[in-house]
Scaffold this active site. Structure first.
Site, PDB file in Angstrom:
ATOM      1  N   HIS A   1       5.929 -23.804  16.294  1.00 44.38           N
ATOM      2  CA  HIS A   1       7.525 -24.338  16.208  1.00 44.38           C
ATOM      3  C   HIS A   1       7.672 -25.338  17.226  1.00 44.38           C
ATOM      4  O   HIS A   1       8.471 -26.239  16.851  1.00 44.38           O
ATOM      5  CB  HIS A   1       8.201 -22.853  16.591  1.00 44.38           C
ATOM      6  CG  HIS A   1       7.988 -21.869  15.886  1.00 44.38           C
ATOM      7  ND1 HIS A   1       7.833 -21.841  14.388  1.00 44.38           N
ATOM      8  CD2 HIS A   1       8.106 -20.524  16.098  1.00 44.38           C
ATOM      9  CE1 HIS A   1       7.669 -20.504  13.904  1.00 44.38           C
ATOM     10  NE2 HIS A   1       7.639 -19.910  15.083  1.00 44.38           N
TER      11      HIS A   1
ATOM     12  N   LYS B   1       9.569 -14.822  26.299  1.00 43.52           N
ATOM     13  CA  LYS B   1       9.804 -13.637  25.909  1.00 43.52           C
ATOM     14  C   LYS B   1      10.786 -12.844  26.818  1.00 43.52           C
ATOM     15  O   LYS B   1      10.438 -13.304  28.195  1.00 43.52           O
ATOM     16  CB  LYS B   1       9.033 -12.400  25.427  1.00 43.52           C
ATOM     17  CG  LYS B   1       8.054 -12.904  24.247  1.00 43.52           C
ATOM     18  CD  LYS B   1       8.760 -12.554  22.895  1.00 43.52           C
ATOM     19  CE  LYS B   1       7.958 -13.005  21.603  1.00 43.52           C
ATOM     20  NZ  LYS B   1       8.678 -12.880  20.508  1.00 43.52           N
TER      21      LYS B   1
ATOM     22  N   ASP C   1       6.321 -22.877   8.524  1.00 43.30           N
ATOM     23  CA  ASP C   1       6.748 -23.028  10.041  1.00 43.30           C
ATOM     24  C   ASP C   1       8.305 -22.645   9.760  1.00 43.30           C
ATOM     25  O   ASP C   1       9.046 -23.649   9.346  1.00 43.30           O
ATOM     26  CB  ASP C   1       6.347 -24.104  10.716  1.00 43.30           C
ATOM     27  CG  ASP C   1       6.821 -24.192  12.295  1.00 43.30           C
ATOM     28  OD1 ASP C   1       8.024 -23.632  12.378  1.00 43.30           O
ATOM     29  OD2 ASP C   1       6.017 -24.502  12.902  1.00 43.30           O
ATOM     30  N   HIS C   2       9.003 -21.461  10.131  1.00 43.99           N
ATOM     31  CA  HIS C   2      10.230 -21.054   9.660  1.00 43.99           C
ATOM     32  C   HIS C   2      11.237 -22.205  10.421  1.00 43.99           C
ATOM     33  O   HIS C   2      12.477 -22.376   9.818  1.00 43.99           O
ATOM     34  CB  HIS C   2      10.535 -19.690   9.795  1.00 43.99           C
ATOM     35  CG  HIS C   2      10.731 -18.999  10.906  1.00 43.99           C
ATOM     36  ND1 HIS C   2       9.889 -18.952  12.034  1.00 43.99           N
ATOM     37  CD2 HIS C   2      12.231 -19.014  11.777  1.00 43.99           C
ATOM     38  CE1 HIS C   2      10.513 -18.619  13.228  1.00 43.99           C
ATOM     39  NE2 HIS C   2      11.750 -18.578  12.869  1.00 43.99           N
TER      40      HIS C   2
ATOM     41  N   ARG D   1       0.656  -1.270   0.019  1.00 37.83           N
ATOM     42  CA  ARG D   1       0.158  -0.046  -0.061  1.00 37.83           C
ATOM     43  C   ARG D   1       0.868   1.245  -0.009  1.00 37.83           C
ATOM     44  O   ARG D   1       0.236   2.268  -0.460  1.00 37.83           O
ATOM     45  CB  ARG D   1      -0.774  -0.075   1.372  1.00 37.83           C
ATOM     46  CG  ARG D   1      -2.305  -0.803   0.923  1.00 37.83           C
ATOM     47  CD  ARG D   1      -3.007  -0.789   2.257  1.00 37.83           C
ATOM     48  NE  ARG D   1      -2.216  -1.241   3.392  1.00 37.83           N
ATOM     49  CZ  ARG D   1      -2.535  -1.460   4.490  1.00 37.83           C
ATOM     50  NH1 ARG D   1      -3.859  -1.447   4.818  1.00 37.83           N
ATOM     51  NH2 ARG D   1      -1.723  -1.773   5.467  1.00 37.83           N
TER      52      ARG D   1
ATOM     53  N   LYS E   1      15.264 -24.319   9.552  1.00 40.31           N
ATOM     54  CA  LYS E   1      16.517 -24.090  10.059  1.00 40.31           C
ATOM     55  C   LYS E   1      17.197 -25.209   9.935  1.00 40.31           C
ATOM     56  O   LYS E   1      17.058 -26.377  10.078  1.00 40.31           O
ATOM     57  CB  LYS E   1      16.541 -23.765  11.574  1.00 40.31           C
ATOM     58  CG  LYS E   1      15.731 -22.400  11.849  1.00 40.31           C
ATOM     59  CD  LYS E   1      15.553 -22.465  13.506  1.00 40.31           C
ATOM     60  CE  LYS E   1      14.634 -21.333  13.899  1.00 40.31           C
ATOM     61  NZ  LYS E   1      15.473 -19.947  14.299  1.00 40.31           N
TER      62      LYS E   1
ATOM     63  N   GLU F   1      13.929 -16.387  24.745  1.00 38.39           N
ATOM     64  CA  GLU F   1      14.357 -15.174  23.724  1.00 38.39           C
ATOM     65  C   GLU F   1      14.766 -14.122  24.833  1.00 38.39           C
ATOM     66  O   GLU F   1      14.118 -14.188  25.992  1.00 38.39           O
ATOM     67  CB  GLU F   1      13.414 -14.638  23.170  1.00 38.39           C
ATOM     68  CG  GLU F   1      12.929 -15.425  21.686  1.00 38.39           C
ATOM     69  CD  GLU F   1      11.896 -14.949  20.775  1.00 38.39           C
ATOM     70  OE1 GLU F   1      12.068 -13.888  20.059  1.00 38.39           O
ATOM     71  OE2 GLU F   1      10.660 -15.286  21.036  1.00 38.39           O
TER      72      GLU F   1
ATOM     73  N   ASP G   1       1.781 -18.062  19.707  1.00 41.91           N
ATOM     74  CA  ASP G   1       2.878 -17.777  18.988  1.00 41.91           C
ATOM     75  C   ASP G   1       4.212 -18.673  18.543  1.00 41.91           C
ATOM     76  O   ASP G   1       4.538 -18.810  17.711  1.00 41.91           O
ATOM     77  CB  ASP G   1       3.280 -16.511  19.525  1.00 41.91           C
ATOM     78  CG  ASP G   1       4.456 -15.906  18.789  1.00 41.91           C
ATOM     79  OD1 ASP G   1       4.308 -15.441  17.470  1.00 41.91           O
ATOM     80  OD2 ASP G   1       5.663 -15.648  19.395  1.00 41.91           O
TER      81      ASP G   1
ATOM     82  N   LYS H   1      19.022 -15.721  24.621  1.00 46.83           N
ATOM     83  CA  LYS H   1      18.467 -16.215  23.452  1.00 46.83           C
ATOM     84  C   LYS H   1      18.885 -17.702  23.329  1.00 46.83           C
ATOM     85  O   LYS H   1      20.184 -17.922  23.199  1.00 46.83           O
ATOM     86  CB  LYS H   1      18.828 -15.199  22.107  1.00 46.83           C
ATOM     87  CG  LYS H   1      18.593 -16.144  20.978  1.00 46.83           C
ATOM     88  CD  LYS H   1      17.088 -15.388  20.335  1.00 46.83           C
ATOM     89  CE  LYS H   1      16.743 -16.253  18.921  1.00 46.83           C
ATOM     90  NZ  LYS H   1      15.420 -16.193  18.483  1.00 46.83           N
TER      91      LYS H   1
ATOM     92  N   LYS I   1       2.524 -18.178   9.544  1.00 45.96           N
ATOM     93  CA  LYS I   1       1.648 -18.424  10.505  1.00 45.96           C
ATOM     94  C   LYS I   1       1.463 -16.778  11.218  1.00 45.96           C
ATOM     95  O   LYS I   1       1.747 -16.182  10.738  1.00 45.96           O
ATOM     96  CB  LYS I   1       2.559 -19.118  11.669  1.00 45.96           C
ATOM     97  CG  LYS I   1       3.819 -18.137  12.269  1.00 45.96           C
ATOM     98  CD  LYS I   1       4.415 -19.053  13.256  1.00 45.96           C
ATOM     99  CE  LYS I   1       3.865 -18.189  14.719  1.00 45.96           C
ATOM    100  NZ  LYS I   1       4.513 -17.251  15.131  1.00 45.96           N
TER     101      LYS I   1
HETATM  102  C1  BG6 Z   1       8.143 -16.223  15.381  1.00 44.29           C
HETATM  103  C2  BG6 Z   1       7.346 -15.661  16.487  1.00 44.29           C
HETATM  104  O1  BG6 Z   1       7.452 -17.283  14.659  1.00 44.29           O
HETATM  105  O2  BG6 Z   1       9.300 -16.936  15.901  1.00 44.29           O
HETATM  106  C3  BG6 Z   1       8.147 -14.581  17.132  1.00 44.29           C
HETATM  107  O3  BG6 Z   1       6.282 -14.952  16.123  1.00 44.29           O
HETATM  108  C4  BG6 Z   1       9.551 -15.289  17.678  1.00 44.29           C
HETATM  109  O4  BG6 Z   1       7.537 -14.069  18.351  1.00 44.29           O
HETATM  110  C5  BG6 Z   1      10.172 -15.894  16.546  1.00 44.29           C
HETATM  111  O5  BG6 Z   1      10.464 -14.078  18.185  1.00 44.29           O
HETATM  112  C6  BG6 Z   1      11.420 -16.619  16.904  1.00 44.29           C
HETATM  113  O6  BG6 Z   1      12.219 -17.208  15.915  1.00 44.29           O
HETATM  114  P1  BG6 Z   1      13.688 -17.487  15.941  1.00 44.29           P
HETATM  115  O7  BG6 Z   1      14.046 -17.989  14.688  1.00 44.29           O
HETATM  116  O8  BG6 Z   1      14.412 -16.122  16.174  1.00 44.29           O
HETATM  117  O9  BG6 Z   1      14.021 -18.226  17.083  1.00 44.29           O
END
Ligand code: BG6
Length: 497
Positions: A244, A344, A181-182, A46, A186, A220, A239, A349, A152
């Site tokens: 994940h 969080k 689902d990223h 947009r 990995k 995190e 989330d 991390k 997601k």
């Molecule tokens: C995302 C969540 O799918 O994954 C986030 O929506 C989170 O809240 C993130 O911070 C974490 O991903 P990674 O790859 O940094 O562990």
């Protein structure tokens, strides 16, 4: 092999995900020569951009977020010319007429049919709108050559996810839908399959006879940052756990696949989800713990409490931490607890998995020889640390028989080079979408099975709102109750050395 000519439409082309993840990934794929020779990216958004201003904006995103340093010196011009910006209203039919026009123009130019990919890098409630419009505009009609990618969250709960799947099933074929689902992209997560199924060493021990428990942590050390609006609707359970964490659990618990066929792998993972014990609402409070971070300090830096974050209600009941104990009720995993936690603003991390093996059946050594009689532990560090450690007992040098656990370590950067050499999750996943390989994506039934596990927890938490929020300090490992959850079984949460 030569790849099909492809046009990638990114809805949400001016958004954060495109800026931070998708474009850096595409650029790295380009540099590594993984993109088709005939390839275009049409970014739809947009905001006001010309092609030139858009390309400059993306250039900045890549320089900030690409794994390769100094990358923009190579082939930037060529790559940037693959990108076009199209300012459009995604609700308007006109937009989809233009999309059809783009497809036709490039097909004419290339004198070949093109694969169309529609990537939903937009708010989740808008993705179904785009799906309907694509369908009415008669786009996405060829199942072999048109795909839609969903980020997601897929649905907000069991009902909404099921409804969305039903509707998508009416207008498209399942193999056209790529639910991301990223975590599955990995390297360290995919390596779990190699570790388990390309070695004869671990699998014989990979069951309830030898394994005491499994832990999965995704901690995190940052808060919700500027995503308060989204997070208020989500919380840690939706989330992270629904997707994940349960996917990681599936990788650890699945039976050996017969092949690497997408459906074979997904069937095996679905079997795990189906075997996970679904807590009755009354059992939830013994088996799941939630938390919310208060204001405080992390590494000398002051951090806001969750309730003070932008777009968060001052009395928010949303959890920023969740820990759940699961059982996988099948032969392999009988009575082995899987402890899962995520949050969080935690201590650091760290995403990691621990497989704790049972103690040796009989001790020949005097009791005082060892501090621990449960030395055997396999730890898979997923991110940011990337390694696998196998812990075992050794004799400490010296006149006494004193035992000491040590780690045998496989380290990614020693073996394969540093982080800049490893493809990012989004590179793998985008490449898979382009090639039409759905192995690492969620099938409809998997998403629903995962929601079925989460749904009673959501409901139990809703009917009994938390009374102690906020209940953990930033920089800690979460609320005390999380420790109690595992301590009552005689264990404790494991953190990296
Ligand atoms: C995302 C969540 O799918 O994954 C986030 O929506 C989170 O809240 C993130 O911070 C974490 O991903 P990674 O790859 O940094 O562990």
């Amino acid at each position: 092999p030569k790849k099909q000519p492809t046009i990638l439409f990114i809805f949400g082309g001016s958004g954060d995900l495109t800026y931070r993840k998708l474009m850096p990934a595409l650029y790295n794929l380009y540099l590594d020569k993984y993109l088709p020779d005939q390839f275009r990216i049409i970014s739809i958004g947009r905001s006001d951009f010309s092609n030139t201003t858009y390309r400059n904006y993306i250039k900045k995103g890549i320089s900030e977020h690409s794994r390769r340093k100094d990358c923009l010196k190579i082939a930037w011009k060529e790559f940037s010319e693959l990108m076009e910006y199209y300012k459009a209203d995604l609700e308007s039919e006109k937009t989809y007429k233009s999309i059809a026009g783009y497809v036709k123009n490039y097909e004419d130019e290339w004198k070949a049919k093109a694969t169309e990919i529609y990537y939903m890098s937009i708010a989740p409630q808008l993705a179904p709108v785009v799906a309907e419009r694509l369908h009415s505009a008669k786009l996405m009609t060829d199942p072999a050559r048109s795909r839609m990618v969903f980020e997601k969250p897929f649905g907000h709960d069991l009902q909404s996810a099921t409804d969305l799947n039903i509707r998508l099933g009416q207008i498209f074929k399942e193999e056209q839908i790529y639910r991301i689902d990223h975590y599955l992209g990995k390297e360290t997560v995919q390596n779990i399959l190699a570790l388990r199924f390309a070695n004869a060493l671990f699998e014989p021990l990979w069951n309830s006879h030898y394994i005491d428990y499994v832990q999965i942590t995704a901690a995190e050390n940052i808060g919700v940052e500027d995503r308060g609006g989204y997070y208020e609707q989500a919380g840690a359970l939706r989330d992270m756990v629904q997707n994940h964490m349960l996917q990681l659990l599936c990788m650890l618990a699945m039976e050996p696949p017969l092949s690497f066929d997408a459906n074979e792998i997904r069937n095996k993972k679905l079997d795990v989800l189906k075997a996970i014990r679904i807590w009755h609402k009354d059992e939830v409070h013994q088996n799941a713990v939630r938390g919310q971070y208060e204001a405080g300090w992390i590494e000398g830096k002051q951090v806001k409490g969750y309730r003070q974050e932008k777009n968060v209600a001052p009395d928010s009941k949303v959890e920023t931490f969740a820990a759940v104990k699961f059982y996988v009720d099948n032969w392999r995993w009988k009575d082995v607890p899987f402890y899962v936690r995520t949050g969080k603003c935690m201590h650091s991390k760290s995403t990691m998995v621990t497989i704790q093996f049972k103690p040796a059946p009989q001790y020949a050594f005097p009791n005082e020889a060892a501090e621990t009689w449960r030395p055997n532990r396999l730890t898979v560090s997923i991110s940011p640390q990337m390694d696998i450690r196998l812990r075992f007992q050794t004799k400490q040098p010296g006149p006494q028989m004193a035992l000491q656990p040590v780690d045998m370590i496989f380290n990614y950067s020693d073996a394969y080079g540093g982080e800049d050499k490893q493809p990012e999750a989004y590179e793998t996943l985008l490449e898979d979408v382009i090639e039409g390989n759905a192995t690492l994506f969620m099938r409809a039934d998997q998403v629903e099975a995962a929601w079925e596990i989460i749904q009673p927890i959501l409901e139990a938490w809703k009917t009994r709102p938390p009374v102690d929020f906020p209940n953990y300090a930033p920089g800690s490992w979460g609320p005390e109750d999380a420790e109690a959850l595992i301590a009552k079984d005689g264990y404790h949460w494991i953190t990296l050395p």
